[in-house]
Design a protein around this motif. Structure first.
Motif, PDB file in Angstrom:
ATOM      1  N   VAL A  38      -5.745 -17.932  43.672  1.00  0.00           N
ATOM      2  CA  VAL A  38      -4.699 -18.730  43.188  1.00  0.00           C
ATOM      3  C   VAL A  38      -3.377 -18.232  43.305  1.00  0.00           C
ATOM      4  O   VAL A  38      -3.075 -17.038  43.346  1.00  0.00           O
ATOM      5  CB  VAL A  38      -5.132 -18.905  41.652  1.00  0.00           C
ATOM      6  CG1 VAL A  38      -4.042 -19.634  40.917  1.00  0.00           C
ATOM      7  CG2 VAL A  38      -6.315 -19.614  41.490  1.00  0.00           C
ATOM      8  N   CYS A  39      -2.521 -19.155  43.600  1.00  0.00           N
ATOM      9  CA  CYS A  39      -0.998 -18.442  43.657  1.00  0.00           C
ATOM     10  C   CYS A  39      -0.219 -19.296  43.496  1.00  0.00           C
ATOM     11  O   CYS A  39      -0.361 -20.474  42.629  1.00  0.00           O
ATOM     12  CB  CYS A  39      -0.722 -18.227  45.392  1.00  0.00           C
ATOM     13  SG  CYS A  39      -0.180 -19.613  45.992  1.00  0.00           S
ATOM     14  N   GLY A  40       1.336 -19.187  43.336  1.00  0.00           N
ATOM     15  CA  GLY A  40       2.385 -19.783  42.846  1.00  0.00           C
ATOM     16  C   GLY A  40       2.260 -21.255  43.228  1.00  0.00           C
ATOM     17  O   GLY A  40       2.698 -22.344  42.501  1.00  0.00           O
ATOM     18  N   THR A  41       2.146 -21.565  44.324  1.00  0.00           N
ATOM     19  CA  THR A  41       1.951 -22.797  45.049  1.00  0.00           C
ATOM     20  C   THR A  41       1.057 -23.680  44.435  1.00  0.00           C
ATOM     21  O   THR A  41       1.312 -25.157  43.904  1.00  0.00           O
ATOM     22  CB  THR A  41       1.564 -22.921  46.715  1.00  0.00           C
ATOM     23  OG1 THR A  41       2.498 -22.203  47.182  1.00  0.00           O
ATOM     24  CG2 THR A  41       1.728 -24.326  47.074  1.00  0.00           C
ATOM     25  N   ASP A  42      -0.426 -23.002  43.882  1.00  0.00           N
ATOM     26  CA  ASP A  42      -1.321 -23.970  43.319  1.00  0.00           C
ATOM     27  C   ASP A  42      -0.627 -24.435  41.999  1.00  0.00           C
ATOM     28  O   ASP A  42      -0.875 -25.488  41.318  1.00  0.00           O
ATOM     29  CB  ASP A  42      -2.499 -22.944  42.974  1.00  0.00           C
ATOM     30  CG  ASP A  42      -2.852 -22.608  44.463  1.00  0.00           C
ATOM     31  OD1 ASP A  42      -3.268 -23.683  45.265  1.00  0.00           O
ATOM     32  OD2 ASP A  42      -3.346 -21.425  44.472  1.00  0.00           O
ATOM     33  N   GLY A  63      -6.361 -25.435  46.674  1.00  0.00           N
ATOM     34  CA  GLY A  63      -7.186 -24.138  47.207  1.00  0.00           C
ATOM     35  C   GLY A  63      -6.430 -24.043  48.629  1.00  0.00           C
ATOM     36  O   GLY A  63      -7.110 -24.928  49.533  1.00  0.00           O
ATOM     37  N   HIS A  64      -5.785 -23.047  48.735  1.00  0.00           N
ATOM     38  CA  HIS A  64      -5.575 -22.849  50.307  1.00  0.00           C
ATOM     39  C   HIS A  64      -5.893 -21.343  50.776  1.00  0.00           C
ATOM     40  O   HIS A  64      -5.972 -21.034  52.016  1.00  0.00           O
ATOM     41  CB  HIS A  64      -4.154 -23.145  50.756  1.00  0.00           C
ATOM     42  CG  HIS A  64      -3.368 -22.433  49.952  1.00  0.00           C
ATOM     43  ND1 HIS A  64      -2.877 -22.953  48.570  1.00  0.00           N
ATOM     44  CD2 HIS A  64      -2.334 -21.430  50.080  1.00  0.00           C
ATOM     45  CE1 HIS A  64      -1.957 -22.146  48.161  1.00  0.00           C
ATOM     46  NE2 HIS A  64      -1.543 -21.226  48.859  1.00  0.00           N
ATOM     47  N   GLU A  65      -6.006 -20.360  49.862  1.00  0.00           N
ATOM     48  CA  GLU A  65      -6.026 -18.978  50.158  1.00  0.00           C
ATOM     49  C   GLU A  65      -7.904 -18.677  50.154  1.00  0.00           C
ATOM     50  O   GLU A  65      -8.037 -18.860  48.898  1.00  0.00           O
ATOM     51  CB  GLU A  65      -5.413 -17.993  49.085  1.00  0.00           C
ATOM     52  CG  GLU A  65      -4.094 -18.352  49.138  1.00  0.00           C
ATOM     53  CD  GLU A  65      -3.152 -17.418  48.168  1.00  0.00           C
ATOM     54  OE1 GLU A  65      -3.806 -16.564  47.500  1.00  0.00           O
ATOM     55  OE2 GLU A  65      -2.187 -17.668  47.965  1.00  0.00           O
ATOM     56  N   SER A  66      -8.295 -18.659  51.018  1.00  0.00           N
ATOM     57  CA  SER A  66      -9.701 -18.683  50.906  1.00  0.00           C
ATOM     58  C   SER A  66     -10.616 -17.694  51.895  1.00  0.00           C
ATOM     59  O   SER A  66     -10.216 -17.255  52.888  1.00  0.00           O
ATOM     60  CB  SER A  66     -10.194 -20.206  51.220  1.00  0.00           C
ATOM     61  OG  SER A  66     -10.132 -20.638  52.636  1.00  0.00           O
ATOM     62  N   THR A 152      -6.364 -12.493  53.064  1.00  0.00           N
ATOM     63  CA  THR A 152      -5.958 -12.667  54.293  1.00  0.00           C
ATOM     64  C   THR A 152      -4.653 -13.696  54.398  1.00  0.00           C
ATOM     65  O   THR A 152      -3.417 -13.416  54.959  1.00  0.00           O
ATOM     66  CB  THR A 152      -7.009 -13.318  55.496  1.00  0.00           C
ATOM     67  OG1 THR A 152      -8.016 -12.260  55.356  1.00  0.00           O
ATOM     68  CG2 THR A 152      -6.321 -13.479  56.697  1.00  0.00           C
ATOM     69  N   GLU A 153      -4.779 -14.778  53.739  1.00  0.00           N
ATOM     70  CA  GLU A 153      -3.940 -15.942  53.712  1.00  0.00           C
ATOM     71  C   GLU A 153      -2.371 -15.555  53.373  1.00  0.00           C
ATOM     72  O   GLU A 153      -1.378 -15.527  53.810  1.00  0.00           O
ATOM     73  CB  GLU A 153      -4.357 -17.280  53.090  1.00  0.00           C
ATOM     74  CG  GLU A 153      -3.574 -18.509  53.711  1.00  0.00           C
ATOM     75  CD  GLU A 153      -2.004 -18.616  52.943  1.00  0.00           C
ATOM     76  OE1 GLU A 153      -1.223 -19.378  53.477  1.00  0.00           O
ATOM     77  OE2 GLU A 153      -1.950 -18.105  51.666  1.00  0.00           O
ATOM     78  N   PRO A 154      -2.341 -14.933  52.006  1.00  0.00           N
ATOM     79  CA  PRO A 154      -1.128 -14.423  51.536  1.00  0.00           C
ATOM     80  C   PRO A 154      -0.454 -13.362  52.500  1.00  0.00           C
ATOM     81  O   PRO A 154       0.582 -13.101  52.512  1.00  0.00           O
ATOM     82  CB  PRO A 154      -1.349 -13.848  50.175  1.00  0.00           C
ATOM     83  CG  PRO A 154      -2.913 -13.857  49.872  1.00  0.00           C
ATOM     84  CD  PRO A 154      -3.474 -14.781  50.917  1.00  0.00           C
TER      85      PRO A 154
HETATM   86 ZN    ZN Z   1      -0.323 -19.348  48.752  1.00  0.00          ZN
END
Ligand code: ZN
Ligand code: BGC
Length: 370
Positions: A38-42, A63-66, A152-154
């Motif tokens: 979960v990040c600030g974008t979410d 959800g995009h960091e997975s 990975t994604e962040p």
């Molecule tokens: Zn993000």
């Protein structure tokens, strides 16, 4: 199957029943989703400041960091095998035949603006049980990274930024990336603004690249971010007690600032303290809160008289994913605890709506799906 979705028109975020996707082309891969960060974008999406459902849909699965596990692969798939751990990329190219970046596979530089981003803009995301996508958007991950690969994604944000810094700094042929673990010959100084996940992952990458790295951030709170930064060799300076100008005096010539706060005032104060031949990279996306006063004459004089460069960066390409996966392995070997300390909570899918809409706590919160 279950999914966490945001309904912008109804201003709701909740668990939904979403149709399970199927492999329909020979180049597709089906993933069982394991974890989503979960990040600030979410948080912006669930407060309806950002994010768009796919065309015609009432809701957006977020959800995009997975991290997922391949459970089925189409007949011509070569990049992944069933059982592999996989991190899917976020952005998908626009359909515009004249968009040179997207046609070249660099949708992170999309020129038309018609790209989609899974879980963010125009395409469903990964906070659900299964996902299908083309293998060209998938990155296999070594099994040993199971516990940290959701980062990975962040980390790709920092990877793309630092790769660009080196391209830009080819203008200074005497400044080169250090070999892993070896300091730069001239001792390059980096300042990281912010001690959230993007900041701390950026700091890990910069320390690993041989920069003398200082994390500059507000109160570190119950999770000892200062201690975490120090554990992998970064310095930590509290923004409450040290001004940006004092920071520059302590650090010496600031060769690189990696901004990861989204707080524009402190970022522009920091820009005024950037060193000779320095590069300033913005990664944060601030909400619009109205103008603030900055010393534009000073900043412009410095930019010219000190050969400075400022750039922004968003999203990441395949090279950045591959580098991020490689570097997670390096970090895990050099600083075995640091990555685990970045993940401060794991919660089941059903808790995601509550977690997303309550005050953020900790560093990286992760939703565990299976
Ligand atoms: Zn993000
Ligand atoms: C994601 C990026 C995305 C950006 C803008 C970030 O949180 O990590 O992949 O491009 O948001 O939507």
């Amino acid at each position: 199957m279950r999914a966490v979705a945001v309904f912008p028109a109804q201003r709701q975020v909740r668990l939904v029943e979403h149709p399970e996707p199927a492999v329909v082309s020979p180049t597709e891969v089906k993933l069982r989703m394991l974890e989503v960060g979960v990040c600030g974008t979410d948080r912006e999406i669930v407060t309806f400041q950002y994010g768009t459902p796919p065309a015609g849909a009432e809701y957006l699965v977020i959800g995009h960091e997975s991290l997922g596990e391949a459970v089925e692969v189409g007949a011509s798939v070569t990049r992944v095998r069933p059982g592999d751990l996989v991190v899917p990329m976020v952005r998908r190219p626009c359909p515009d035949p004249t968009c040179a970046p997207c046609r070249a596979g660099r949708q992170d530089f999309c020129a038309s603006g018609a790209f989609t981003e899974r879980g963010i803009s125009g395409a469903h995301g990964f906070m659900t049980e299964f996902v299908v996508d083309d293998e060209k958007y998938m990155n296999a991950v070594p099994a040993a990274l199971r516990g940290v690969a959701v980062l990975t994604e962040p980390l790709t944000i920092a990877e793309k930024a630092v790769a660009e810094v080196w391209k830009v700094q080819q203008r200074l042929p005497w400044t080169r990336p250090a070999r892993a673990g070896q300091p730069h010959s001239r001792g390059q100084h980096a300042v990281v603004l912010g001690a959230g996940p993007v900041g701390l992952l950026g700091a890990l990458l910069l320390v690993n690249a041989g920069f003398e790295t200082t994390v500059y951030s507000r109160a570190s709170g119950p999770h000892d971010k200062a201690g975490l930064a120090r554990s992998f060799g970064a310095k930590y300076v509290a923004a409450e007690s040290v001004t940006t100008r004092q920071l520059a005096e302590q650090v010496g010539n600031i060769d690189l600032v990696y901004e990861a706060t989204g707080a524009s005032r402190v970022a522009f104060e920091m820009l005024a303290a950037l060193g000779t031949n320095g590069v300033f990279v913005f990664t944060g996306v601030p909400g619009r809160k109205g103008p603030v006063e900055v010393d534009t004459d000073l900043i412009m004089r410095n930019l010219v008289l000190e050969n400075q460069i400022v750039f922004g960066t968003v999203n990441a390409n395949r090279d950045a994913y591959e580098a991020a996966i490689r570097h997670l392995g390096t970090f895990a070997a050099r600083w075995p605890q640091a990555l685990h300390r970045l993940i401060t909570s794991r919660s089941p899918l059903g808790d995601a709506p509550g977690l997303l809409t309550s005050e953020p706590t900790g560093i990286k919160n992760v939703i565990t799906i299976s």
